[in-house]
Design a protein around this motif. Structure first.
Motif, PDB file in Angstrom:
ATOM      1  N   GLU A 198      13.869  -0.878  -0.245  1.00  0.00           N
ATOM      2  CA  GLU A 198      12.567  -0.213  -0.816  1.00  0.00           C
ATOM      3  C   GLU A 198      11.669  -0.753  -1.499  1.00  0.00           C
ATOM      4  O   GLU A 198      11.909  -1.949  -1.932  1.00  0.00           O
ATOM      5  CB  GLU A 198      13.108   1.096  -1.527  1.00  0.00           C
ATOM      6  CG  GLU A 198      12.280   2.056  -1.849  1.00  0.00           C
ATOM      7  CD  GLU A 198      12.859   3.310  -2.527  1.00  0.00           C
ATOM      8  OE1 GLU A 198      12.271   3.898  -3.264  1.00  0.00           O
ATOM      9  OE2 GLU A 198      14.096   3.633  -2.015  1.00  0.00           O
ATOM     10  N   LEU A 199      10.437  -0.357  -1.103  1.00  0.00           N
ATOM     11  CA  LEU A 199       9.290  -1.235  -1.946  1.00  0.00           C
ATOM     12  C   LEU A 199       8.406   0.018  -2.597  1.00  0.00           C
ATOM     13  O   LEU A 199       8.336   1.069  -2.159  1.00  0.00           O
ATOM     14  CB  LEU A 199       8.342  -1.811  -0.979  1.00  0.00           C
ATOM     15  CG  LEU A 199       9.000  -2.970  -0.247  1.00  0.00           C
ATOM     16  CD1 LEU A 199       8.308  -3.551   0.958  1.00  0.00           C
ATOM     17  CD2 LEU A 199       9.557  -3.970  -1.204  1.00  0.00           C
ATOM     18  N   LYS A 200       7.877  -0.350  -3.629  1.00  0.00           N
ATOM     19  CA  LYS A 200       6.844   0.592  -4.514  1.00  0.00           C
ATOM     20  C   LYS A 200       5.411   0.171  -4.184  1.00  0.00           C
ATOM     21  O   LYS A 200       5.165  -0.819  -4.119  1.00  0.00           O
ATOM     22  CB  LYS A 200       7.118   0.640  -5.866  1.00  0.00           C
ATOM     23  CG  LYS A 200       8.718   0.690  -6.252  1.00  0.00           C
ATOM     24  CD  LYS A 200       9.036   2.521  -5.955  1.00  0.00           C
ATOM     25  CE  LYS A 200      10.481   2.617  -6.367  1.00  0.00           C
ATOM     26  NZ  LYS A 200      10.901   3.916  -5.793  1.00  0.00           N
ATOM     27  N   PRO A 201       4.631   1.057  -4.301  1.00  0.00           N
ATOM     28  CA  PRO A 201       3.349   0.792  -3.834  1.00  0.00           C
ATOM     29  C   PRO A 201       2.903   0.069  -5.122  1.00  0.00           C
ATOM     30  O   PRO A 201       3.284   0.259  -6.245  1.00  0.00           O
ATOM     31  CB  PRO A 201       2.724   2.387  -4.091  1.00  0.00           C
ATOM     32  CG  PRO A 201       3.556   3.221  -3.689  1.00  0.00           C
ATOM     33  CD  PRO A 201       4.973   2.577  -4.108  1.00  0.00           C
ATOM     34  N   GLY A 202       2.027  -0.905  -4.823  1.00  0.00           N
ATOM     35  CA  GLY A 202       1.463  -1.778  -5.954  1.00  0.00           C
ATOM     36  C   GLY A 202       2.148  -3.055  -6.004  1.00  0.00           C
ATOM     37  O   GLY A 202       1.629  -3.964  -6.686  1.00  0.00           O
ATOM     38  N   GLN A 203       3.568  -3.182  -5.519  1.00  0.00           N
ATOM     39  CA  GLN A 203       4.338  -4.264  -5.583  1.00  0.00           C
ATOM     40  C   GLN A 203       3.744  -5.504  -4.988  1.00  0.00           C
ATOM     41  O   GLN A 203       3.180  -5.162  -3.800  1.00  0.00           O
ATOM     42  CB  GLN A 203       5.538  -4.039  -5.116  1.00  0.00           C
ATOM     43  CG  GLN A 203       6.781  -5.082  -5.598  1.00  0.00           C
ATOM     44  CD  GLN A 203       8.129  -4.517  -4.957  1.00  0.00           C
ATOM     45  OE1 GLN A 203       8.195  -3.289  -4.530  1.00  0.00           O
ATOM     46  NE2 GLN A 203       9.285  -5.266  -5.274  1.00  0.00           N
TER      47      GLN A 203
ATOM     48  N   PHE B  44       2.667  -0.490   4.864  1.00  0.00           N
ATOM     49  CA  PHE B  44       1.581  -1.441   4.959  1.00  0.00           C
ATOM     50  C   PHE B  44       1.372  -2.317   3.789  1.00  0.00           C
ATOM     51  O   PHE B  44       1.586  -1.621   2.747  1.00  0.00           O
ATOM     52  CB  PHE B  44       0.259  -0.530   5.454  1.00  0.00           C
ATOM     53  CG  PHE B  44       0.284  -0.227   6.784  1.00  0.00           C
ATOM     54  CD1 PHE B  44      -0.326  -1.178   7.832  1.00  0.00           C
ATOM     55  CD2 PHE B  44       0.914   1.051   7.201  1.00  0.00           C
ATOM     56  CE1 PHE B  44      -0.510  -0.690   9.258  1.00  0.00           C
ATOM     57  CE2 PHE B  44       1.051   1.229   8.745  1.00  0.00           C
ATOM     58  CZ  PHE B  44       0.390   0.330   9.337  1.00  0.00           C
ATOM     59  N   VAL B  45       0.695  -3.400   3.695  1.00  0.00           N
ATOM     60  CA  VAL B  45       0.344  -4.270   2.850  1.00  0.00           C
ATOM     61  C   VAL B  45      -1.232  -4.314   2.810  1.00  0.00           C
ATOM     62  O   VAL B  45      -1.646  -4.585   3.691  1.00  0.00           O
ATOM     63  CB  VAL B  45       0.955  -5.515   2.701  1.00  0.00           C
ATOM     64  CG1 VAL B  45       0.695  -6.590   1.747  1.00  0.00           C
ATOM     65  CG2 VAL B  45       2.541  -5.574   2.740  1.00  0.00           C
ATOM     66  N   SER B  46      -1.631  -4.261   1.666  1.00  0.00           N
ATOM     67  CA  SER B  46      -3.384  -4.538   1.435  1.00  0.00           C
ATOM     68  C   SER B  46      -3.216  -6.028   1.072  1.00  0.00           C
ATOM     69  O   SER B  46      -2.733  -6.660  -0.050  1.00  0.00           O
ATOM     70  CB  SER B  46      -3.836  -3.749   0.064  1.00  0.00           C
ATOM     71  OG  SER B  46      -3.531  -2.244   0.464  1.00  0.00           O
TER      72      SER B  46
ATOM     73  N   LYS C 176       0.800  -1.059  -0.045  1.00  0.00           N
ATOM     74  CA  LYS C 176       0.123  -0.044  -0.051  1.00  0.00           C
ATOM     75  C   LYS C 176       0.982   1.256  -0.028  1.00  0.00           C
ATOM     76  O   LYS C 176       0.747   2.147  -0.744  1.00  0.00           O
ATOM     77  CB  LYS C 176      -0.715  -0.024   1.317  1.00  0.00           C
ATOM     78  CG  LYS C 176      -1.916   0.967   1.394  1.00  0.00           C
ATOM     79  CD  LYS C 176      -3.019   0.692   2.219  1.00  0.00           C
ATOM     80  CE  LYS C 176      -4.085   1.832   2.285  1.00  0.00           C
ATOM     81  NZ  LYS C 176      -5.036   1.475   3.253  1.00  0.00           N
ATOM     82  N   TRP C 177       1.827   1.183   0.703  1.00  0.00           N
ATOM     83  CA  TRP C 177       2.809   2.298   1.051  1.00  0.00           C
ATOM     84  C   TRP C 177       4.118   1.829   1.714  1.00  0.00           C
ATOM     85  O   TRP C 177       3.787   0.765   2.647  1.00  0.00           O
ATOM     86  CB  TRP C 177       2.484   3.723   1.386  1.00  0.00           C
ATOM     87  CG  TRP C 177       1.785   3.577   2.795  1.00  0.00           C
ATOM     88  CD1 TRP C 177       0.553   3.599   3.243  1.00  0.00           C
ATOM     89  CD2 TRP C 177       2.592   3.977   4.068  1.00  0.00           C
ATOM     90  NE1 TRP C 177       0.462   3.474   4.584  1.00  0.00           N
ATOM     91  CE2 TRP C 177       1.645   3.779   5.077  1.00  0.00           C
ATOM     92  CE3 TRP C 177       3.955   4.215   4.261  1.00  0.00           C
ATOM     93  CZ2 TRP C 177       2.041   3.904   6.560  1.00  0.00           C
ATOM     94  CZ3 TRP C 177       4.336   4.355   5.520  1.00  0.00           C
ATOM     95  CH2 TRP C 177       3.428   4.356   6.578  1.00  0.00           C
ATOM     96  N   TYR C 178       5.120   2.304   1.639  1.00  0.00           N
ATOM     97  CA  TYR C 178       6.269   2.090   2.576  1.00  0.00           C
ATOM     98  C   TYR C 178       7.391   3.020   2.515  1.00  0.00           C
ATOM     99  O   TYR C 178       7.655   3.464   1.525  1.00  0.00           O
ATOM    100  CB  TYR C 178       7.173   0.794   1.717  1.00  0.00           C
ATOM    101  CG  TYR C 178       8.446   0.351   2.588  1.00  0.00           C
ATOM    102  CD1 TYR C 178       8.143  -0.510   3.559  1.00  0.00           C
ATOM    103  CD2 TYR C 178       9.549   0.795   2.130  1.00  0.00           C
ATOM    104  CE1 TYR C 178       9.049  -0.999   4.517  1.00  0.00           C
ATOM    105  CE2 TYR C 178      10.524   0.278   2.993  1.00  0.00           C
ATOM    106  CZ  TYR C 178      10.464  -0.480   4.338  1.00  0.00           C
ATOM    107  OH  TYR C 178      11.596  -1.215   5.126  1.00  0.00           O
TER     108      TYR C 178
END
Length: 134
Positions: A40-45, A17-19, A7-9
Motif C-alpha cells: 500500500e502507498l499513501k498519497p503524497g508519499q 499514479f505518481v506525480s 498521486k493515488w494508489y
C-alpha cells in the motif's frame, strides 16, 4: 532516477499514479513495481523509480520508497456527535488567532514557538481535523 509523489494508489486494484517532480505527465505504477513487502502507498508519499515506455504510456518500474508518511493514530473511543457548522467555524477562528498571536511572531523572528503552546495548538488542530473528517 526520477522522483515524484504518489498521486493515488488503490491496493485492491493494484495500481496508481505518481506525480513527477520534474513536472512531466503522471506516471502509471503497477503493484509489481513496488518493493517486496509493500502492498500500500499513501498519497503524497515520495518515491524514486525507473521509467519504461510502453505502448500505453510511461510506467514506473523498480519503485523505491523515499519516505513514509506519518499517520496519526485514530482514537479508539466512540465518536462524539459532530459539532454544528457554527461551532466548527468558531473552533477554526480560534485556531487561526492562536497561530497569528503565538506561533507566527516567533517564526518571523527566526525562532521556534514555545513547545507548551505548540503542544496545545496541536491538540486543537487534531480536534479540528477529526471534526472535518467527520
Amino acid at each position: 532516477m526520477p522522483t515524484g509523489r504518489v498521486k493515488w494508489y488503490n491496493a485492491e486494484k493494484g495500481f496508481g499514479f505518481v506525480s513527477r517532480d520534474d513536472g512531466g505527465n503522471d506516471v502509471f505504477m503497477h503493484r509489481d513495481a513496488l518493493p517486496d513487502g509493500v502492498t500500500e502507498l499513501k498519497p503524497g508519499q515520495k518515491v524514486e523509480y525507473g521509467i519504461v515506455d510502453t505502448r500505453r504510456g510511461v510506467q514506473a518500474m523498480a519503485v523505491t520508497l523515499k519516505d513514509t508518511p506519518q499517520q496519526r493514530t485514530r482514537r479508539t473511543e466512540p465518536a462524539a456527535p459532530r459539532r454544528s457548522p457554527e461551532e466548527l467555524h468558531g473552533l477554526i477562528e480560534d485556531m487561526i488567532k492562536i497561530l497569528e498571536d503565538q506561533v507566527m511572531p516567533p517564526l518571523r523572528r527566526g525562532r521556534h514557538p514555545d513547545r507548551k503552546q505548540t503542544g496545545k495548538l496541536a491538540e486543537v488542530m487534531h480536534a479540528v481535523a477529526d471534526e472535518l473528517e467527520g
